[in-house]
Design a protein around this motif. Sequence first.
Motif, PDB file in Angstrom:
ATOM      1  N   LEU A 163       0.844  -1.190   0.000  1.00 39.90           N
ATOM      2  CA  LEU A 163       0.000   0.000   0.000  1.00 39.90           C
ATOM      3  C   LEU A 163       0.881   1.242   0.000  1.00 39.90           C
ATOM      4  O   LEU A 163       1.723   1.409   0.877  1.00 39.90           O
ATOM      5  CB  LEU A 163      -0.912   0.009   1.233  1.00 39.90           C
ATOM      6  N   LEU A 164       0.681   2.097  -0.974  1.00 39.66           N
ATOM      7  CA  LEU A 164       1.482   3.311  -1.111  1.00 39.66           C
ATOM      8  C   LEU A 164       0.537   4.510  -1.095  1.00 39.66           C
ATOM      9  O   LEU A 164      -0.427   4.566  -1.862  1.00 39.66           O
ATOM     10  CB  LEU A 164       2.264   3.269  -2.422  1.00 39.66           C
ATOM     11  N   GLY A 165       0.813   5.456  -0.209  1.00 40.25           N
ATOM     12  CA  GLY A 165      -0.057   6.620  -0.134  1.00 40.25           C
ATOM     13  C   GLY A 165       0.497   7.671   0.801  1.00 40.25           C
ATOM     14  O   GLY A 165       1.445   7.425   1.555  1.00 40.25           O
ATOM     15  N   GLU A 166      -0.078   8.852   0.731  1.00 37.37           N
ATOM     16  CA  GLU A 166       0.322   9.928   1.626  1.00 37.37           C
ATOM     17  C   GLU A 166      -0.205   9.652   3.032  1.00 37.37           C
ATOM     18  O   GLU A 166      -1.050   8.771   3.225  1.00 37.37           O
ATOM     19  CB  GLU A 166      -0.212  11.264   1.105  1.00 37.37           C
ATOM     20  N   PRO A 167       0.273  10.399   4.031  1.00 36.86           N
ATOM     21  CA  PRO A 167      -0.281  10.239   5.385  1.00 36.86           C
ATOM     22  C   PRO A 167      -1.792  10.474   5.380  1.00 36.86           C
ATOM     23  O   PRO A 167      -2.305  11.339   4.676  1.00 36.86           O
ATOM     24  CB  PRO A 167       0.454  11.321   6.193  1.00 36.86           C
ATOM     25  N   ASN A 168      -2.499   9.687   6.145  1.00 39.87           N
ATOM     26  CA  ASN A 168      -3.955   9.781   6.280  1.00 39.87           C
ATOM     27  C   ASN A 168      -4.696   9.487   4.978  1.00 39.87           C
ATOM     28  O   ASN A 168      -5.784  10.015   4.741  1.00 39.87           O
ATOM     29  CB  ASN A 168      -4.382  11.168   6.795  1.00 39.87           C
ATOM     30  N   ALA A 169      -4.109   8.626   4.142  1.00 42.28           N
ATOM     31  CA  ALA A 169      -4.792   8.241   2.902  1.00 42.28           C
ATOM     32  C   ALA A 169      -5.747   7.075   3.118  1.00 42.28           C
ATOM     33  O   ALA A 169      -6.505   6.722   2.222  1.00 42.28           O
ATOM     34  CB  ALA A 169      -3.776   7.881   1.823  1.00 42.28           C
ATOM     35  N   GLY A 170      -5.697   6.449   4.297  1.00 36.62           N
ATOM     36  CA  GLY A 170      -6.583   5.331   4.594  1.00 36.62           C
ATOM     37  C   GLY A 170      -5.931   3.974   4.455  1.00 36.62           C
ATOM     38  O   GLY A 170      -6.634   2.961   4.375  1.00 36.62           O
ATOM     39  N   LYS A 171      -4.597   3.919   4.447  1.00 35.69           N
ATOM     40  CA  LYS A 171      -3.910   2.639   4.274  1.00 35.69           C
ATOM     41  C   LYS A 171      -4.156   1.708   5.460  1.00 35.69           C
ATOM     42  O   LYS A 171      -4.504   0.539   5.285  1.00 35.69           O
ATOM     43  CB  LYS A 171      -2.407   2.877   4.093  1.00 35.69           C
ATOM     44  N   SER A 172      -3.955   2.212   6.661  1.00 40.07           N
ATOM     45  CA  SER A 172      -4.133   1.371   7.850  1.00 40.07           C
ATOM     46  C   SER A 172      -5.578   0.936   8.012  1.00 40.07           C
ATOM     47  O   SER A 172      -5.856  -0.202   8.405  1.00 40.07           O
ATOM     48  CB  SER A 172      -3.665   2.139   9.099  1.00 40.07           C
ATOM     49  N   THR A 173      -6.512   1.841   7.696  1.00 39.67           N
ATOM     50  CA  THR A 173      -7.924   1.469   7.791  1.00 39.67           C
ATOM     51  C   THR A 173      -8.250   0.355   6.820  1.00 39.67           C
ATOM     52  O   THR A 173      -8.941  -0.617   7.158  1.00 39.67           O
ATOM     53  CB  THR A 173      -8.810   2.692   7.505  1.00 39.67           C
ATOM     54  N   LEU A 174      -7.749   0.449   5.595  1.00 41.96           N
ATOM     55  CA  LEU A 174      -7.991  -0.594   4.602  1.00 41.96           C
ATOM     56  C   LEU A 174      -7.427  -1.924   5.063  1.00 41.96           C
ATOM     57  O   LEU A 174      -8.100  -2.965   4.981  1.00 41.96           O
ATOM     58  CB  LEU A 174      -7.377  -0.182   3.262  1.00 41.96           C
ATOM     59  N   THR A 237       7.340  -6.236  -3.201  1.00 47.08           N
ATOM     60  CA  THR A 237       5.957  -6.570  -3.480  1.00 47.08           C
ATOM     61  C   THR A 237       5.745  -6.806  -4.969  1.00 47.08           C
ATOM     62  O   THR A 237       6.477  -6.284  -5.814  1.00 47.08           O
ATOM     63  CB  THR A 237       5.014  -5.453  -3.003  1.00 47.08           C
ATOM     64  N   ARG A 238       4.727  -7.583  -5.294  1.00 51.06           N
ATOM     65  CA  ARG A 238       4.447  -7.897  -6.694  1.00 51.06           C
ATOM     66  C   ARG A 238       3.549  -6.838  -7.332  1.00 51.06           C
ATOM     67  O   ARG A 238       3.632  -6.577  -8.518  1.00 51.06           O
ATOM     68  CB  ARG A 238       3.799  -9.268  -6.788  1.00 51.06           C
ATOM     69  N   VAL A 239       2.661  -6.280  -6.534  1.00 43.93           N
ATOM     70  CA  VAL A 239       1.718  -5.283  -7.022  1.00 43.93           C
ATOM     71  C   VAL A 239       1.645  -4.155  -6.000  1.00 43.93           C
ATOM     72  O   VAL A 239       1.751  -4.397  -4.797  1.00 43.93           O
ATOM     73  CB  VAL A 239       0.315  -5.896  -7.234  1.00 43.93           C
ATOM     74  N   ILE A 240       1.472  -2.923  -6.482  1.00 46.77           N
ATOM     75  CA  ILE A 240       1.328  -1.780  -5.597  1.00 46.77           C
ATOM     76  C   ILE A 240      -0.092  -1.233  -5.705  1.00 46.77           C
ATOM     77  O   ILE A 240      -0.626  -1.083  -6.814  1.00 46.77           O
ATOM     78  CB  ILE A 240       2.327  -0.660  -5.952  1.00 46.77           C
ATOM     79  N   ALA A 241      -0.695  -0.967  -4.562  1.00 43.57           N
ATOM     80  CA  ALA A 241      -1.984  -0.276  -4.522  1.00 43.57           C
ATOM     81  C   ALA A 241      -1.705   1.182  -4.140  1.00 43.57           C
ATOM     82  O   ALA A 241      -1.269   1.464  -3.033  1.00 43.57           O
ATOM     83  CB  ALA A 241      -2.918  -0.925  -3.506  1.00 43.57           C
ATOM     84  N   VAL A 242      -1.894   2.082  -5.100  1.00 43.79           N
ATOM     85  CA  VAL A 242      -1.621   3.506  -4.879  1.00 43.79           C
ATOM     86  C   VAL A 242      -2.906   4.163  -4.370  1.00 43.79           C
ATOM     87  O   VAL A 242      -3.880   4.286  -5.115  1.00 43.79           O
ATOM     88  CB  VAL A 242      -1.139   4.181  -6.177  1.00 43.79           C
ATOM     89  N   LEU A 243      -2.898   4.566  -3.108  1.00 44.31           N
ATOM     90  CA  LEU A 243      -4.098   5.105  -2.480  1.00 44.31           C
ATOM     91  C   LEU A 243      -4.163   6.623  -2.634  1.00 44.31           C
ATOM     92  O   LEU A 243      -3.239   7.340  -2.222  1.00 44.31           O
ATOM     93  CB  LEU A 243      -4.146   4.739  -0.998  1.00 44.31           C
ATOM     94  N   VAL A 244      -5.250   7.101  -3.227  1.00 38.46           N
ATOM     95  CA  VAL A 244      -5.482   8.535  -3.435  1.00 38.46           C
ATOM     96  C   VAL A 244      -6.805   8.897  -2.760  1.00 38.46           C
ATOM     97  O   VAL A 244      -7.872   8.470  -3.211  1.00 38.46           O
ATOM     98  CB  VAL A 244      -5.550   8.871  -4.941  1.00 38.46           C
ATOM     99  N   PRO A 245      -6.787   9.656  -1.667  1.00 37.76           N
ATOM    100  CA  PRO A 245      -8.036  10.007  -0.981  1.00 37.76           C
ATOM    101  C   PRO A 245      -8.862  10.996  -1.795  1.00 37.76           C
ATOM    102  O   PRO A 245      -8.317  11.905  -2.430  1.00 37.76           O
ATOM    103  CB  PRO A 245      -7.558  10.607   0.340  1.00 37.76           C
ATOM    104  N   LEU A 246     -10.165  10.804  -1.773  1.00 39.87           N
ATOM    105  CA  LEU A 246     -11.043  11.680  -2.538  1.00 39.87           C
ATOM    106  C   LEU A 246     -11.206  13.052  -1.896  1.00 39.87           C
ATOM    107  O   LEU A 246     -11.769  13.961  -2.525  1.00 39.87           O
ATOM    108  CB  LEU A 246     -12.419  11.017  -2.702  1.00 39.87           C
ATOM    109  N   ASP A 247     -10.741  13.222  -0.672  1.00 39.25           N
ATOM    110  CA  ASP A 247     -10.760  14.563  -0.079  1.00 39.25           C
ATOM    111  C   ASP A 247      -9.483  15.335  -0.382  1.00 39.25           C
ATOM    112  O   ASP A 247      -9.264  16.430   0.144  1.00 39.25           O
ATOM    113  CB  ASP A 247     -10.977  14.496   1.436  1.00 39.25           C
ATOM    114  N   SER A 248      -8.636  14.774  -1.274  1.00 39.06           N
ATOM    115  CA  SER A 248      -7.427  15.480  -1.690  1.00 39.06           C
ATOM    116  C   SER A 248      -7.804  16.662  -2.586  1.00 39.06           C
ATOM    117  O   SER A 248      -8.705  16.546  -3.427  1.00 39.06           O
ATOM    118  CB  SER A 248      -6.496  14.531  -2.443  1.00 39.06           C
ATOM    119  N   PRO A 249      -7.125  17.820  -2.438  1.00 42.85           N
ATOM    120  CA  PRO A 249      -7.436  18.969  -3.302  1.00 42.85           C
ATOM    121  C   PRO A 249      -7.259  18.666  -4.783  1.00 42.85           C
ATOM    122  O   PRO A 249      -7.996  19.181  -5.624  1.00 42.85           O
ATOM    123  CB  PRO A 249      -6.447  20.037  -2.820  1.00 42.85           C
ATOM    124  N   ASP A 250      -6.284  17.837  -5.109  1.00 39.45           N
ATOM    125  CA  ASP A 250      -6.025  17.492  -6.514  1.00 39.45           C
ATOM    126  C   ASP A 250      -5.626  16.024  -6.584  1.00 39.45           C
ATOM    127  O   ASP A 250      -4.444  15.678  -6.473  1.00 39.45           O
ATOM    128  CB  ASP A 250      -4.911  18.378  -7.072  1.00 39.45           C
TER     129      ASP A 250
END
Length: 336
Positions: A163-174, A237-250
């Motif tokens: 899981l790859l994402g910015e802080p508070n992107a929801g990785k731990s929750t997922l 890892t074999r595959v990366i899940a790039v997490l982008v939160p929908l509350d991101s400005p862009d």
Amino acid sequence: MFIDRVVVHVTAGPGGAGASSFRREAMVPKGGPDGGKGGEGGSVYVRADPNLATLLDYRYRTNWKAERGQHGKGKNMTGRSGGDLYLPVPPGTVLTDVATGQVLGEMLEASDTLLVAKGGRGGRGNSSFATPTHQSPREWEPGGYGEERELELVLKLIADVGLLGEPNAGKSTLLSVVSAARPKVADYPFTTLEPNLGVVGLSDHRSFVMADIPGIIEGAHAGKGLGLRFLQHVERTRVIAVLVPLDSPDPQHTYDLLMQEAALYSEDLGAKPHVAVLTKRDLLPPGAPLPTLRTQSDAPVRAISAVARTGLPELLETLWQILRAGVAASPVPPPR
């Protein structure tokens, strides 16, 4: 405590000295030399142990020595060899010589074993120096020194999906929703301070391992934030899940930034197959359209809400299909 990088000093055992002795027995004059050879010094090996998940054992003890060989004795008795020392490490550990920077090897599979310091040879006793013209030698040899070196041990977790994402992107929750892992979840940045692994179960007894790492920020490949230290854990890892939160400005900029940081850290990491995951779908008003995301290599896009548990079956099935199709590379790179 999760420890993924340590430096240890290993010393192989020295060999035992040879003996200088002459046979003494009643009714046997001039028995001749009978000094035995010294024993071999113990060597130091590193062995992969699947029961370990951290390098914590080497955090507080950094010096490791193998046994020395015993000295030779009379009656041509060879000294006892020193016992070899085996250092257990988790699979995925990379061994590097600190002095030269040379990568000595990688522990990938259970019971993989690598010699890191060879024990010293045993010295010859005086019986080994006897010749027809030199029948009473008194020469003997000391044992050889064992090899000594400083090793850097770096653990790189082995997982199927990272899981790859910015802080508070929801990785731990997922991860907490789709597996039995219980990473810390809170509403402030950098909640995750160490990698977490979880086994994701699907129908028909299918499963794969998912890894959650601390949040990545711009400049992570150069050491900013916590990213540089933990990007190593998604290398395998074999595959990366790039997490982008929908509350991101862009969202598009967030996705591009994450892919850029991965590529700058490692070209192989940036080229891995991936899935773009739009998280926090529950924050959108009902019926609101999803933002359009332009992904590299036409990577699939999935929208989920880990809190509302929507979109998760589709995401997990997509990840499984990529894993099964063999689009991704091997689970781990070949040994160097």
